[in-house]
Structure formats: structure tokens, C-alpha cells
Design an enzyme around this catalytic site. Structure first.
Site, PDB file in Angstrom:
ATOM      1  N   SER A  35       0.809  -1.224   0.000  1.00  0.00           N
ATOM      2  CA  SER A  35       0.000   0.000   0.000  1.00  0.00           C
ATOM      3  C   SER A  35       0.839   1.270   0.000  1.00  0.00           C
ATOM      4  CB  SER A  35      -0.939   0.009   1.207  1.00  0.00           C
ATOM      5  OG  SER A  35      -0.208   0.100   2.421  1.00  0.00           O
ATOM      6  N   LYS A 108       1.015   4.823   6.852  1.00  0.00           N
ATOM      7  CA  LYS A 108       0.522   5.662   5.763  1.00  0.00           C
ATOM      8  C   LYS A 108       1.258   7.004   5.808  1.00  0.00           C
ATOM      9  CE  LYS A 108      -2.780   2.640   4.811  1.00  0.00           C
ATOM     10  NZ  LYS A 108      -2.737   1.794   3.582  1.00  0.00           N
TER      11      LYS A 108
END
Length: 283
Positions: A35, A108
Site C-alpha cells: 500500500s 501511511k
């Protein structure tokens, strides 16, 4: 001590030190998915600074590790049907930070902070922060612009979002597969574990995780002031004592002529006290 006594003692001490460092200072995290590609790829291990956010809030563009809320889907890949030895090895690995992350731990990039307005997209497909488009060179695999339902993490477009107080808006660098704040919601700042600042393994991918320059052009949210970068804060902290030292030096410099005049007898009050003594000596 005999070796058979000293060796277990050293192992216990080393384990205790590793646990202390992992708990309060640094922790290694394993990257389980793609991701964050190409910044981070599956199998990378990053070092996370767990101290820095005790002194300041995260900054836009930093890569952070955090615990997801109940709205975030847990990360797969955790096999609970394992033997006793494997469970013990996993427990020790968890203590020293060398195993896979927990099902609720995510990594993230910070896009928006409390009060920021985040949206996408302009004609070039760029993300906006407080009306300023971001040139995200670190995004190699972006989501498609069309043919994806609005609000789906697979799509690039999403409605304008105002980041709530005490929260942050995060996104993965691989936008096609990242499940992030576009569809799973904002993250409380209290859930942040630390800042990922360097890739330590594999050795051929050893590199730092710096804050991209594009976030410096984004204006502060309405009703807030722009926080100085860590480097600027350090420079300001160093400049204040320096300015105080210069002020003291200037004050001393301005006072030195008075001291010199007093020492030479140029001070009027000192001359009045010295004249009678000179007359008595002359007599």
C-alpha cells in the site's frame, strides 16, 4: 562469574534493554503489503521514532505508524492456528519488534492535519490541501480518475473533507490498493505510534524517509498558524539564546566606557573624591 552463569545473565540484560528501547524509543516494523509502494515495498523493515510526537504533532508528508480505528479493516496475514513454539517465538519477536505488525497497525503518509481541507482532484488529478495542489512525485501508481464509485478507495476522486480537531487524514502512496482515509475515515492523533524515518532492511534499500517539499507550499488551515518545521524549530531554539547572548554582550559593551572612565578617574564623582587626597599629598 562462570560462563554458564554469565551468558544467561547477559541474554536477560540484552532482552530487557531491547524491550525498553522498543517500548519508549525506537521500534522496527515489518511492511506486510504494497500500500506504500514505491516508497515502501512488502518485506521492508522500517525504524519508527516513538519519542518525536511527544514533543510535537505529526507534519504533513511524514510517514507514520498508527493504530486504526474500528472502522478500519484489519490487516490480513496473521495465522492464529500455530503451535506453542511458534507462539512463543512470536511473543519474543513482538517484544523486540522484529515480527509482523498487529492486525490493527498501519503505515501511511499524513496528508491533512486538524482544520485542513483535503479534496481531489483538479484536471491533472492532483490532491488539494487548503486549495493548494500537491505534486506528489512519490505516487507512482495512482488510482484511476473515472469509472470508480465516489468514496471507494480504488478511485482517485473523493469529496472535500475537513479534518476534525485532534485527527489526521492519511493516504497510502500506492493509491490503487491502499485502504486509507478516503474510505475508512480519519485517524485520531492519539493513535499515532511514531514516525517511520528510515528503511533498515533489506540492506540494498537502506534510505531515509524524508518529508516531501510539496507539502511546504500548502497554506495553513483557516484559524491556525503554520507550524515551523523541525529544523526551523531547532534553528529558532538556537537563535533565541544567541540573541540573548548578543544582547548581554551589547549591554556590557555599552557599559565598558563608563567602567573605563571610572577606572581612569574620568568620572566626576570620583574626581571630587580624589582632589582632597591630592591636595593633602601635595601639602
Amino acid at each position: 562469574m562462570p560462563l554458564w552463569q554469565e551468558l544467561p545473565l547477559l541474554l536477560v540484560i540484552a532482552l530487557c534493554l531491547a524491550v525498553l528501547v522498543r517500548t519508549f524509543l525506537l521500534q522496527a516494523f515489518y511492511i506486510p503489503s504494497g500500500s506504500m509502494e514505491e516508497t515502501l515495498v512488502a518485506g521492508d523493515r522500517v525504524l519508527v521514532n516513538k519519542v518525536v510526537y511527544h514533543f510535537r504533532e505529526p507534519a504533513r508528508g511524514e510517514v507514520v505508524v498508527f493504530q486504526g480505528t474500528d472502522a478500519w479493516e484489519p490487516i490480513g496475514g496473521q495465522d492464529d492456528d500455530i503451535g506453542l513454539f511458534a507462539r512463543g517465538s512470536r511473543a519474543i519477536g513482538d517484544l523486540v519488534g522484529v515480527t509482523r505488525p498487529g492486525a490493527s497497525d498501519y503505515i501511511k503518509r499524513v496528508i491533512g492535519l486538524p482544520g485542513d481541507t483535503v479534496s481531489c482532484c483538479d484536471v491533472d488529478g492532483r490532491v488539494f490541501v487548503n486549495g493548494q495542489p500537491l505534486n506528489e512525485e512519490y505516487v507512482i501508481r495512482d488510482s484511476p480518475l473515472d469509472d470508480v464509485p465516489l468514496g471507494d478507495c480504488r478511485g482517485r476522486r473523493f469529496d472535500e473533507v475537513v479534518v476534525q480537531p485532534g485527527h489526521m487524514f492519511v493516504m497510502g502512496d500506492h493509491r490503487q490498493v491502499s485502504q486509507d482515509s478516503r474510505c475508512q475515515g480519519q485517524i485520531p492523533l492519539d493513535n499515532v505510534i511514531g514516525r517511520a524515518f528510515i528503511i533498515v532492511w533489506p540492506s540494498d534499500r537502506w534510505t531515509g524517509l524524508s518529508q516531501p517539499d510539496t507539502f511546504g507550499a500548502a497554506p495553513a488551515a483557516l484559524g491556525t498558524t503554520t507550524e515551523p518545521s523541525p529544523a526551523a524549530a531547532d534553528a529558532g531554539a538556537g537563535a533565541q539564546p544567541a540573541a540573548q547572548a548578543l544582547g548581554v554582550a551589547g549591554l556590557l559593551g555599552a557599559s565598558m566606557p563608563v567602567f573605563r572612565r571610572s577606572f581612569r578617574g574620568d568620572s566626576p564623582s570620583l574626581r571630587r573624591r580624589v582632589r582632597p587626597i591630592r591636595r593633602r599629598l601635595a601639602a
